[in-house]
Write a protein that holds these residues in place. Structure first.
Motif, PDB file in Angstrom:
ATOM      1  N   ALA A 179     -11.504  40.294 -11.849  1.00 57.44           N
ATOM      2  CA  ALA A 179     -11.071  41.372 -12.736  1.00 57.44           C
ATOM      3  C   ALA A 179      -9.567  41.611 -12.680  1.00 57.44           C
ATOM      4  O   ALA A 179      -8.950  41.958 -13.684  1.00 57.44           O
ATOM      5  CB  ALA A 179     -11.820  42.658 -12.380  1.00 57.44           C
ATOM      6  N   TYR A 180      -8.968  41.442 -11.500  1.00 61.72           N
ATOM      7  CA  TYR A 180      -7.565  41.801 -11.331  1.00 61.72           C
ATOM      8  C   TYR A 180      -6.666  40.606 -11.028  1.00 61.72           C
ATOM      9  O   TYR A 180      -5.536  40.783 -10.567  1.00 61.72           O
ATOM     10  CB  TYR A 180      -7.434  42.846 -10.209  1.00 61.72           C
ATOM     11  CG  TYR A 180      -8.075  44.162 -10.571  1.00 61.72           C
ATOM     12  CD1 TYR A 180      -7.390  45.109 -11.342  1.00 61.72           C
ATOM     13  CD2 TYR A 180      -9.372  44.471 -10.154  1.00 61.72           C
ATOM     14  CE1 TYR A 180      -7.979  46.311 -11.687  1.00 61.72           C
ATOM     15  CE2 TYR A 180      -9.972  45.672 -10.498  1.00 61.72           C
ATOM     16  CZ  TYR A 180      -9.273  46.584 -11.269  1.00 61.72           C
ATOM     17  OH  TYR A 180      -9.861  47.780 -11.616  1.00 61.72           O
ATOM     18  N   ALA A 181      -7.155  39.405 -11.295  1.00 54.68           N
ATOM     19  CA  ALA A 181      -6.389  38.193 -10.978  1.00 54.68           C
ATOM     20  C   ALA A 181      -4.995  38.212 -11.589  1.00 54.68           C
ATOM     21  O   ALA A 181      -4.024  37.746 -10.974  1.00 54.68           O
ATOM     22  CB  ALA A 181      -7.150  36.962 -11.441  1.00 54.68           C
ATOM     23  N   ASN A 182      -4.869  38.742 -12.802  1.00 55.00           N
ATOM     24  CA  ASN A 182      -3.573  38.746 -13.492  1.00 55.00           C
ATOM     25  C   ASN A 182      -2.882  40.109 -13.456  1.00 55.00           C
ATOM     26  O   ASN A 182      -1.859  40.297 -14.131  1.00 55.00           O
ATOM     27  CB  ASN A 182      -3.767  38.312 -14.948  1.00 55.00           C
ATOM     28  CG  ASN A 182      -4.312  36.903 -15.060  1.00 55.00           C
ATOM     29  OD1 ASN A 182      -3.889  36.016 -14.335  1.00 55.00           O
ATOM     30  ND2 ASN A 182      -5.272  36.707 -15.959  1.00 55.00           N
ATOM     31  N   ALA A 183      -3.430  41.026 -12.680  1.00 53.74           N
ATOM     32  CA  ALA A 183      -2.834  42.364 -12.600  1.00 53.74           C
ATOM     33  C   ALA A 183      -1.587  42.340 -11.709  1.00 53.74           C
ATOM     34  O   ALA A 183      -1.555  41.645 -10.696  1.00 53.74           O
ATOM     35  CB  ALA A 183      -3.847  43.357 -12.035  1.00 53.74           C
ATOM     36  N   PRO A 184      -0.550  43.076 -12.102  1.00 58.79           N
ATOM     37  CA  PRO A 184       0.653  43.146 -11.265  1.00 58.79           C
ATOM     38  C   PRO A 184       0.315  43.660  -9.867  1.00 58.79           C
ATOM     39  O   PRO A 184      -0.469  44.597  -9.715  1.00 58.79           O
ATOM     40  CB  PRO A 184       1.546  44.142 -12.017  1.00 58.79           C
ATOM     41  CG  PRO A 184       1.036  44.146 -13.417  1.00 58.79           C
ATOM     42  CD  PRO A 184      -0.440  43.888 -13.320  1.00 58.79           C
ATOM     43  N   PHE A 185       0.860  43.036  -8.860  1.00 60.14           N
ATOM     44  CA  PHE A 185       0.769  43.476  -7.463  1.00 60.14           C
ATOM     45  C   PHE A 185      -0.601  43.280  -6.826  1.00 60.14           C
ATOM     46  O   PHE A 185      -0.804  43.680  -5.682  1.00 60.14           O
ATOM     47  CB  PHE A 185       1.194  44.947  -7.318  1.00 60.14           C
ATOM     48  CG  PHE A 185       2.500  45.277  -7.995  1.00 60.14           C
ATOM     49  CD1 PHE A 185       3.679  44.718  -7.538  1.00 60.14           C
ATOM     50  CD2 PHE A 185       2.532  46.120  -9.091  1.00 60.14           C
ATOM     51  CE1 PHE A 185       4.886  44.994  -8.158  1.00 60.14           C
ATOM     52  CE2 PHE A 185       3.745  46.400  -9.724  1.00 60.14           C
ATOM     53  CZ  PHE A 185       4.921  45.840  -9.257  1.00 60.14           C
ATOM     54  N   PHE A 186      -1.551  42.676  -7.545  1.00 55.02           N
ATOM     55  CA  PHE A 186      -2.869  42.483  -6.926  1.00 55.02           C
ATOM     56  C   PHE A 186      -2.763  41.631  -5.664  1.00 55.02           C
ATOM     57  O   PHE A 186      -3.414  41.922  -4.653  1.00 55.02           O
ATOM     58  CB  PHE A 186      -3.839  41.828  -7.904  1.00 55.02           C
ATOM     59  CG  PHE A 186      -5.179  41.529  -7.291  1.00 55.02           C
ATOM     60  CD1 PHE A 186      -6.065  42.553  -6.999  1.00 55.02           C
ATOM     61  CD2 PHE A 186      -5.549  40.220  -6.987  1.00 55.02           C
ATOM     62  CE1 PHE A 186      -7.301  42.288  -6.417  1.00 55.02           C
ATOM     63  CE2 PHE A 186      -6.778  39.945  -6.408  1.00 55.02           C
ATOM     64  CZ  PHE A 186      -7.657  40.986  -6.123  1.00 55.02           C
ATOM     65  N   GLU A 187      -1.921  40.613  -5.702  1.00 50.76           N
ATOM     66  CA  GLU A 187      -1.780  39.735  -4.542  1.00 50.76           C
ATOM     67  C   GLU A 187      -1.225  40.480  -3.331  1.00 50.76           C
ATOM     68  O   GLU A 187      -1.486  40.089  -2.188  1.00 50.76           O
ATOM     69  CB  GLU A 187      -0.897  38.541  -4.876  1.00 50.76           C
ATOM     70  CG  GLU A 187      -1.529  37.565  -5.860  1.00 50.76           C
ATOM     71  CD  GLU A 187      -2.853  37.015  -5.334  1.00 50.76           C
ATOM     72  OE1 GLU A 187      -2.941  36.734  -4.125  1.00 50.76           O
ATOM     73  OE2 GLU A 187      -3.788  36.863  -6.137  1.00 50.76           O
ATOM     74  N   GLN A 246       0.262  53.422   1.022  1.00 49.76           N
ATOM     75  CA  GLN A 246       0.942  52.719  -0.062  1.00 49.76           C
ATOM     76  C   GLN A 246       1.696  53.692  -0.970  1.00 49.76           C
ATOM     77  O   GLN A 246       2.730  53.349  -1.543  1.00 49.76           O
ATOM     78  CB  GLN A 246      -0.065  51.909  -0.882  1.00 49.76           C
ATOM     79  CG  GLN A 246      -0.723  50.778  -0.124  1.00 49.76           C
ATOM     80  CD  GLN A 246       0.273  49.772   0.417  1.00 49.76           C
ATOM     81  OE1 GLN A 246       1.136  49.275  -0.313  1.00 49.76           O
ATOM     82  NE2 GLN A 246       0.179  49.474   1.705  1.00 49.76           N
ATOM     83  N   LEU A 247       1.167  54.898  -1.112  1.00 48.43           N
ATOM     84  CA  LEU A 247       1.796  55.920  -1.949  1.00 48.43           C
ATOM     85  C   LEU A 247       2.798  56.774  -1.170  1.00 48.43           C
ATOM     86  O   LEU A 247       3.382  57.697  -1.734  1.00 48.43           O
ATOM     87  CB  LEU A 247       0.717  56.828  -2.559  1.00 48.43           C
ATOM     88  CG  LEU A 247      -0.258  56.151  -3.520  1.00 48.43           C
ATOM     89  CD1 LEU A 247      -1.346  57.135  -3.946  1.00 48.43           C
ATOM     90  CD2 LEU A 247       0.464  55.610  -4.753  1.00 48.43           C
ATOM     91  N   ALA A 248       2.962  56.453   0.113  1.00 47.82           N
ATOM     92  CA  ALA A 248       3.881  57.199   0.981  1.00 47.82           C
ATOM     93  C   ALA A 248       3.540  58.689   1.030  1.00 47.82           C
ATOM     94  O   ALA A 248       4.424  59.545   1.070  1.00 47.82           O
ATOM     95  CB  ALA A 248       5.327  56.990   0.544  1.00 47.82           C
TER      96      ALA A 248
END
Length: 202
Positions: A92-100, A131-133
């Protein structure tokens, strides 16, 4: 003056959970309340995929165990649901920004066998907070040792236990209330994001 709020430890909570945490100095995780018998956000949530909605559910042991508190619920590791969940998210998120950037975390939580549902959900919650600090102090209801039930739990016991006079909670309409212990008078006021804030002084 500090702000205290409370929320159940949902599985991969929605954005409003973290908005509430961001606006609070102390977030109480309601781990010692009854686990629902039916469908609950504690064990399932929806994600996005190319077909619209991707539902992921964490199987837990319930049959024959009667009423359980959230912190007593154990995950059922029968079957291959962990691999399936990870594969679904990867697709679902293979091409989503920052998924890696977050793949290693997801692979870890979907490969380990954690002792309880609470542990899994809190691992996700704490990761997203980091991650959201968001540096809000997290404390569980069980750590506070409060035995009260709703509505007294949210309206009286938690603010009193934390000795705070600003309290964020959900509500259906603006209300006004005087708490039955020594302290200031409170008023519920509508704020953004569907949250209600309990502010002092009156």
């Amino acid at each position: 003056m500090k702000i205290i709020s409370a929320h159940q430890p949902y599985f991969a909570p929605y954005a409003g959970f973290f908005e509430k945490a961001m606006r609070s100095d102390v977030l109480v995780i309601m781990d010692a309340v009854q686990f629902p018998r039916g469908t609950t956000w504690l064990t399932r949530n929806r994600f996005k995929n190319d077909q619209g909605t991707l539902w992921l559910t964490i199987p837990v042991w319930k049959k024959g165990l009667g009423l359980q508190k959230i912190n007593e619920v154990k995950i059922c590791y029968e079957g291959h649901w962990q691999k399936k969940h990870m594969a679904s998210l990867s697709s679902a998120y293979a091409n989503a920004p920052f998924f890696e950037d977050h793949r290693s975390f997801l692979e870890k939580i979907f490969s380990e066998q954690m002792s309880s549902l609470l542990e899994l959900n809190m691992r996700i919650i704490r990761y997203v907070l980091a991650q959201l600090a968001i540096e809000t102090h997290i404390v569980t209801l069980s750590e506070l040792g409060i035995e009260a039930k709703e509505p007294e739990l949210s309206i009286i016991s938690l603010p009193k236990a934390q000795q705070e006079n600003t309290w964020i909670r959900r509500g259906s309409k603006t209300k006004e209330s005087t708490l039955p212990f020594s302290g200031p008078k409170f008023r519920f006021t509508l704020s953004f994001g569907g949250l209600f804030s309990l502010t002092s002084p009156y």
